[in-house]
Write a protein that holds these residues in place. Structure first.
Motif, short mmCIF file in Angstrom:
data_model
loop_
_atom_site.label_atom_id
_atom_site.label_comp_id
_atom_site.label_asym_id
_atom_site.label_seq_id
_atom_site.Cartn_x
_atom_site.Cartn_y
_atom_site.Cartn_z
N GLU A 164 3.92 -3.54 -1.92
CA GLU A 164 4.17 -3.56 -0.40
C GLU A 164 3.83 -2.27 0.45
N LEU A 165 3.52 -2.75 1.68
CA LEU A 165 3.07 -1.58 2.41
C LEU A 165 3.95 -1.63 3.79
N GLU A 166 4.24 -0.23 4.40
CA GLU A 166 5.13 -0.01 5.56
C GLU A 166 4.23 -0.62 6.62
N ALA A 167 4.53 -1.63 7.64
CA ALA A 167 3.90 -2.36 8.66
C ALA A 167 4.77 -2.22 9.82
N ALA A 168 4.34 -1.77 10.88
CA ALA A 168 5.18 -2.14 12.04
C ALA A 168 4.07 -2.45 13.14
N PRO A 169 4.88 -3.48 14.26
CA PRO A 169 4.01 -3.72 15.49
C PRO A 169 3.72 -2.91 16.25
N ALA A 170 2.83 -2.58 17.25
CA ALA A 170 2.63 -1.49 18.19
C ALA A 170 1.72 -2.00 19.26
N GLY A 171 2.32 -2.80 19.96
CA GLY A 171 1.68 -3.66 21.03
C GLY A 171 0.76 -4.65 20.31
N VAL A 172 -0.78 -4.71 20.56
CA VAL A 172 -1.73 -5.52 20.17
C VAL A 172 -2.02 -4.94 18.48
N TYR A 173 -1.55 -4.08 18.25
CA TYR A 173 -1.72 -3.36 16.96
C TYR A 173 -0.65 -3.78 16.09
N THR A 174 -1.13 -3.39 14.81
CA THR A 174 0.01 -3.15 13.70
C THR A 174 -0.45 -1.85 13.00
N GLU A 175 0.78 -1.22 12.77
CA GLU A 175 0.80 0.29 12.23
C GLU A 175 0.93 -0.10 10.76
N VAL A 176 0.06 0.56 9.71
CA VAL A 176 0.07 0.18 8.26
C VAL A 176 -0.06 1.70 7.74
N ARG A 177 0.62 2.07 6.90
CA ARG A 177 0.76 3.20 6.17
C ARG A 177 0.59 3.15 4.64
N VAL A 178 -0.71 3.65 4.18
CA VAL A 178 -0.89 3.49 2.84
C VAL A 178 -0.80 4.99 2.16
N PRO A 179 0.23 4.91 1.31
CA PRO A 179 0.69 6.15 0.79
C PRO A 179 -0.41 6.92 -0.11
N VAL A 180 -1.10 6.35 -0.87
CA VAL A 180 -2.31 7.01 -1.70
C VAL A 180 -3.33 5.98 -1.78
N LEU A 181 -4.58 6.32 -1.48
CA LEU A 181 -5.78 5.65 -1.77
C LEU A 181 -6.60 6.55 -2.64
N ARG A 182 -7.04 5.74 -3.78
CA ARG A 182 -7.72 6.24 -5.01
C ARG A 182 -9.12 5.46 -4.89
N GLY A 183 -10.19 5.88 -4.10
CA GLY A 183 -11.55 5.25 -4.27
C GLY A 183 -11.49 3.83 -3.44
N HIS A 184 -10.75 2.77 -3.93
CA HIS A 184 -10.86 1.41 -3.29
C HIS A 184 -9.54 0.85 -3.25
N ALA A 185 -9.31 0.13 -2.09
CA ALA A 185 -8.09 -0.64 -2.01
C ALA A 185 -8.24 -1.88 -0.80
N MET A 186 -7.59 -2.92 -1.19
CA MET A 186 -7.52 -3.74 0.11
C MET A 186 -6.33 -3.95 0.80
N VAL A 187 -6.30 -3.56 1.92
CA VAL A 187 -4.93 -3.89 2.81
C VAL A 187 -4.90 -5.16 3.22
N VAL A 188 -3.88 -5.95 2.83
CA VAL A 188 -3.93 -7.48 3.09
C VAL A 188 -2.88 -7.80 3.93
N LEU A 189 -3.18 -8.50 5.05
CA LEU A 189 -2.27 -8.85 6.21
C LEU A 189 -2.05 -10.07 6.23
N GLU A 190 -0.92 -10.85 6.05
CA GLU A 190 -0.56 -12.21 5.81
C GLU A 190 0.15 -12.40 7.26
N ARG A 191 -0.20 -13.65 7.92
CA ARG A 191 0.32 -14.03 9.09
C ARG A 191 1.16 -15.26 8.99
#
Length: 658
Positions: free
Chosen positions: A631-658
């Motif tokens: 699970e990731l922290e995600a917060a609305p910011a106008g037309v954007y969604t702000e997402v924080r990834v604690p650690v990225l090691r090489g490759h990851a996929m951030v998935v946003l479900e609506r």
């Protein structure tokens, strides 16, 4: 038609007729088991190789003289029992057996020289597509279809190039067409004719027996000139070995063009530390991860090249390496199947103009590097592409306009699009001026008088850059502002050009005075650079070139899909899975490094911490990392969604479900 699999091996088997014991250690069970343990679900296996040797029962005399089994048949049976797809490889442009038996079928250049390796050189000679050799290729392919029938999953035809066009067969074709064999334009036209004729004939021969199998004709690249021939392909495969002569940038540039041609795509790298046929040669796992994950991020399936040893037994170390990567690819597939790339910027592919300056054109490269490092989501397009889905069209350095392209650009602008152009881009083909109404520059008809010169930006354009004049290593064009245009930067001049009569210091003369010529102009939704700013960035790497290009793009695209303050080494690629109602944003952080004289590699994965993204999407109900379901922290910011990834090691996929 069987869909492409995500985890393919391209199993080369170019094996000299001087080597004995061919396939002597092949064990069908071990073969399939090794592939299964390496998470492979498709493997390209060989009918006929560059040596001209055939690896199965055949009526032709080119069967490998030391082969005592029906190797291809056994491979196909073993793979199908294990639910592994196995398209069949047939060499076309290279066949040493036929080159020896029929030297009259070889390519001949304009000086009368046979093309390819000389008589005392180890290497390949090139067969001529105008000769009866192509009849043999078709007959041999038809035999494969007759022998294996419904077991044929597809074909990979290789080395689809025509170089020398002065064999007696070519000269006869010139005469039939009424063309001048000494005219380079006619020579180019004959190459196109022969390659088109080959594709049409071989595809028709396959389709008569197997309407649904896959077909690909490999030329080591995906060319804009292929558009009229796409009906002869079932899909596209992009051979691109970063350490094998293609370089690290060839694949991501070309795939951004190929993926919009309407066919499924597969990327092809290899396990070799260098290039094809380097036995017992292994690239670092991090490098293979980067190459495969980049394929997924850009909407392609994965293919990794290997070469089967003459004995027929797969190399265990190779499949430990591939398996370690393909296990990860397999876990990522649910977020890649049916994914569609999302892009809002279009870069016009310089290759479609015929003015490319290398295997990777410098202007394409500069635009690619700048936009990738700016985390923009972009495709490469040509004049036949639909431009309307894109908010900005980038014309890098040398994209001149035909009358039809000028009309298309005007319609694109009228529909709300914007254009970022540089140097000769936007000029009429004859160089007479800018034909698009509302263009911010008026063509002066010549290059700027000083080289190199300097560029000083206005504080209203790029405040942080406004206190200096930056050297422009590539010569710009002389233009003046059109009515209503705003000058965003000005050209400054040196004391004099460097000549034998007067020079200063080691390389170029320093800046002296503000010149009369504008360097960057804006009018409405068009920004124009007088210099080839993208080639400047590709050739010279000064960060100013990227910054000033991205600053101009920000004027036209103030709210891009992705914003982040992460290092420019973080690459971001946005895909969408409509069937699942989710956005999948790939993050890649692998840093190619030069540890040898001429090539880059990736050996270490350097983690990034606390990666903060602003993604232009709202209504997000859940954000997580795939495939680990974190699970990731995600917060609305106008037309954007702000997402924080604690650690990225090489490759990851951030998935946003609506």
């Amino acid at each position: 038609m069987d869909v492409l699999r995500f985890r393919q091996i391209h199993l080369d088997f170019h094996t000299s007729e001087k080597i004995a014991g061919i396939g002597s250690e092949f064990d069908a069970g071990a073969f399939a088991d090794t592939l299964n343990r390496a998470h492979v679900n498709s493997v390209t296996v060989f009918s006929r190789c560059h040596h001209g040797m055939i690896y199965h029962d055949t009526r032709f005399p080119a069967r490998h003289p030391h082969l005592t089994r029906n190797l291809l048949g056994e491979q196909i049976s073993a793979c199908h029992r294990a639910d592994i797809r196995c398209p069949i490889y047939i060499s076309v442009g290279l066949d040493e057996y036929m080159a020896r038996e029929h030297p009259e079928w070889l390519e001949v250049d304009a000086s009368g020289r046979l093309c390819g390796a000389g008589p005392l050189q180890p290497g390949w000679r090139k067969l001529c597509f105008a000769s009866p050799y192509i009849d043999y290729v078709i007959e041999q392919t038809e035999e494969v279809l007759d022998l294996f029938g419904d077991e044929v999953d597809g074909f990979f035809f290789d080395i689809i190039h025509q170089g020398g066009v002065h064999s007696r067969w070519c000269l006869a074709e010139y005469e039939r067409q009424g063309w001048d064999a000494s005219d380079p334009r006619c020579q180019a036209a004959l190459r196109d004719l022969l390659l088109t004729r080959y594709r049409e004939r071989i595809t028709a021969a396959v389709r008569r027996r197997r309407p649904d199998c896959t077909i690909f004709h490999n030329a080591g690249h995906i060319y804009p000139t292929w558009r009229p021939l796409l009906h002869t392909y079932s899909h596209l495969e992009l051979e691109s070995l970063p350490s094998g002569g293609w370089g690290a940038n060839h694949f991501p540039i070309t795939m951004r063009y190929a993926r919009r041609l309407g066919l499924e795509c597969m990327g092809m790298t290899a396990k070799f530390a260098k290039t094809w046929g380097h036995f017992n040669s292994y690239k670092p796992q991090a490098a293979l991860e980067y190459e495969c994950f980049q394929m997924l991020a850009l909407g392609a399936r994965c293919s990794v090249g290997d070469q089967l040893p003459p004995s027929g037994a797969l190399d265990a170390a190779t499949y430990r390496l591939i398996g370690a990567v393909y296990e990860q690819v397999g876990r990522r597939e649910p977020w890649c199947e049916g994914a569609e790339p999302v892009a809002e910027v279009a870069v016009y592919n310089v290759e479609a103009t015929g003015r490319e300056d290398g295997r990777v054109d410098s202007s394409n490269l500069g635009a690619f590097r700048a936009l990738q490092e700016g985390r923009h989501q972009f495709d490469l397009v040509d004049s036949e592409s639909d431009w309307t889905p894109y908010r900005v069209l980038v014309l890098a350095d040398k994209v001149r306009f035909s009358p039809a392209m000028a009309r298309k650009a005007e319609a694109y602008l009228a529909g709300g699009g914007a254009i970022l152009a540089s140097h000769e881009s936007g000029l009429a083909e004859d160089g007479s001026g800018f034909p698009v109404d509302g263009w911010p520059a008026v063509w002066g008809g010549e290059l700027l008088p000083y080289h190199p010169d300097f560029l000083a930006v206005e504080s209203s354009f790029a405040e942080g850059l406004a206190d200096a004049q930056f050297v422009m290593y590539e010569r710009g064009a002389r233009v003046r502002p059109a009515s209503g245009a705003e000058a965003l930067a000005q050209v400054w001049e040196p004391y004099f050009n460097r000549t034998w009569e007067h020079f200063c210091s080691h390389h170029h003369t320093p800046c002296e005075r503000r010149g009369p010529d504008p360097g960057v102009l804006r009018k409405g939704r068009i920004v124009y650079f007088a210099h080839p700013v993208f080639a400047c960035y590709a050739r010279h790497g000064m960060a100013f070139y990227r910054i000033v290009a991205l600053t101009a793009l920000r004027l036209l695209l103030p709210d891009p899909l992705v914003m982040t303050d992460a290092p420019s080494t973080l690459h971001v690629a946005w895909n969408r899975q409509p069937a699942h109602g989710r956005e999948v944003i790939h993050l890649l952080h692998y840093i190619p490094e030069r540890r040898m004289l001429a090539e880059d590699t990736v050996e270490d994965v350097i983690p990034l911490h606390d990666v903060r993204l602003r993604l232009r999407v709202n209504g997000v109900r859940r954000a997580y990392l795939a495939p680990d379901d974190t699970e990731l922290e995600a917060a609305p910011a106008g037309v954007y969604t702000e997402v924080r990834v604690p650690v990225l090691r090489g490759h990851a996929m951030v998935v946003l479900e609506r």
